[in-house]
Design a protein around this motif. Structure first.
Motif, short mmCIF file in Angstrom:
data_model
loop_
_atom_site.label_atom_id
_atom_site.label_comp_id
_atom_site.label_asym_id
_atom_site.label_seq_id
_atom_site.Cartn_x
_atom_site.Cartn_y
_atom_site.Cartn_z
N GLN A 144 0.83 -1.21 0.00
CA GLN A 144 0.00 0.00 0.00
C GLN A 144 0.86 1.26 0.00
N GLN A 145 1.91 1.27 0.81
CA GLN A 145 2.80 2.43 0.84
C GLN A 145 3.52 2.62 -0.49
N LEU A 146 3.92 1.51 -1.12
CA LEU A 146 4.56 1.61 -2.44
C LEU A 146 3.58 2.17 -3.47
N ARG A 147 2.33 1.73 -3.41
CA ARG A 147 1.33 2.23 -4.35
C ARG A 147 1.07 3.71 -4.15
N HIS A 148 0.98 4.16 -2.91
CA HIS A 148 0.74 5.58 -2.63
C HIS A 148 1.92 6.45 -3.06
N SER A 149 3.14 5.94 -2.85
CA SER A 149 4.31 6.72 -3.27
C SER A 149 4.37 6.84 -4.79
N GLU A 150 3.97 5.80 -5.51
CA GLU A 150 3.94 5.88 -6.97
C GLU A 150 2.87 6.83 -7.44
#
Length: 402
Positions: free
Chosen positions: A392-398
């Motif tokens: 989820q954090q990776l998706r939000h950063s992208e």
């Protein structure tokens, strides 16, 4: 001029109000997104999504192993020193000589202490859940030693680690010479080691909050997020749980060492919040750990030991059995198996061989097995949810970079 000034001020006020509204809406959207992500992670459990949960658990395990290997490589000097010491101990352990009696004594003591420290750590940290090892292991151990002391008229059992069954010495003392303090002395090592393990298990929340405060990064921890939300909503807190958490936080923050000591010295399910509070407000490590160690390993453990010993003292046990028999209708049928269980325990204390087990011991073993299985399942769920949070954090950063 005055009219022009007033007309110039009005648009500025409107823009300021609009910025505040935009800020509130952005905060609201952020909280809604966090709540949605949290609900999505909590749905990731073995009984709902077994394949995905196991897949994420394995990936999180591999990532953790990679992180720990990298950390060990960064501290390779310390690791090398530990390997050298272990090699020296291994040579001393395998070599023949008069020193073997001291080596065997130290080995028994070390393994016995490590066993109880490990159980204490499991009870306190548990990778997101706790295994209640006091109820499963330490409490029954203290109870069995108490029953044995009153039955044998002595506390002169073999030194730990005990054999499978506690065997009474042949020349037992008079029953009246057994005191609560002699039984407390008999189980002091096990209780203090277990308490020290629970104190060590409180360190991860402290280090996590301390690192987050110093670096300003958002830690991967639900409890820390709840702690920050609680600080933001401190003035409008109404429910009892939030006020209790705030009370612990204020006590630790204002009183310091003695506040931590007071929270650690009593059974306190909110003590994790004390560790997060101390880390967040950068309380020195030895202030936090010293107070926690004294409170949990000395003060709290003596209180718990005393409670178990008094509860399982001979005259109190007999009163409890008599009280069970006084219950209308069901009393006599419940009293009989309890009397059989106590009689079987007395027989075990006098004979090294085992005796016939009854349904109470069978039920206790199954309860222990169920709780251990639940503990393992909780660890799998927790690690799978941790990997889901990484995604989820990776998706939000992208999304932010686009």
């Amino acid at each position: 001029m005055a009219a022009n000034g007033a007309s110039c001020e009005q648009p500025q006020k409107r823009v300021g109000a609009k910025d505040k509204l935009n800020g509130k809406s952005a905060d609201l959207l952020l909280r809604e997104r966090r709540q949605k992500d949290k609900e999505e992670r909590l749905s990731l459990v073995l009984w709902r999504r077994p394949v995905t949960t196991l897949h994420y658990f394995l990936l999180e395990t591999l990532l953790k192993l990679k992180e720990w290997t990298f950390q060990l490589w960064q501290r390779r000097g310390t690791v090398f020193l530990c390997l050298v010491l272990c090699s020296l101990f291994s040579i001393a352990y395998s070599a023949e000589g008069e020193h073997q009696q001291y080596v065997q004594y130290l080995e028994k003591k070390f393994l016995w202490c490590a066993y109880w420290v490990g159980l204490g750590i499991l009870s306190s940290v548990g990778l997101g859940t706790g295994l209640h090892t006091f109820l499963l292991y330490l409490g029954p151990h203290i109870a069995s030693v108490t029953l044995a002391a009153y039955e044998c008229g002595s506390t002169d059992f073999p030194e730990p680690p005990y054999p499978d069954q506690i065997v009474c010495p042949q020349d037992g003392e008079l029953e009246g010479t057994i005191s609560i303090f002699s039984i407390m002395s008999k189980v002091r090592l096990e209780a203090c080691m277990w308490g020290a393990g629970t104190a060590i298990g409180e360190l991860p929340p402290y280090f996590m909050a301390r690192a987050a405060r110093q670096s300003g990064a958002d830690p991967d921890d639900e409890d820390y997020e709840e702690f920050e939300e609680m600080l933001e909503q401190a003035e409008g807190a109404q429910d009892f749980v939030t006020r209790a958490k705030l009370g612990v936080q204020h006590m630790v923050q204002k009183v310091g060492f003695f506040g931590i000591l007071a929270c650690a010295s009593i059974p306190n399910p909110l003590f994790d919040l004390a560790g997060i509070t101390c880390g967040h407000f950068l309380v020195p490590f030895w202030t936090f750990f010293g107070a926690t160690l004294i409170g949990k390993a000395i003060i709290k453990m003596h209180i718990q030991k005393l409670f178990v010993i008094i509860t399982f003292s001979k005259h109190i046990v007999e009163q409890m059995v008599s009280l069970i028999g006084s219950v209308p209708k069901l009393g006599p049928s419940l009293q009989k198996p309890f009397r059989q269980y106590l009689e079987a325990q007395r027989n075990k204390l006098h004979h090294a061989g085992g005796s016939n087990e009854n349904w109470l011991s069978w039920v206790f073993e199954k309860v222990v097995l169920v709780m251990v299985c639940y503990f393992v399942i909780s660890i799998v769920n927790s690690m799978a949810q941790s990997y889901a949070k990484r995604l989820q954090q990776l998706r939000h950063s992208e999304e932010k970079t686009k």
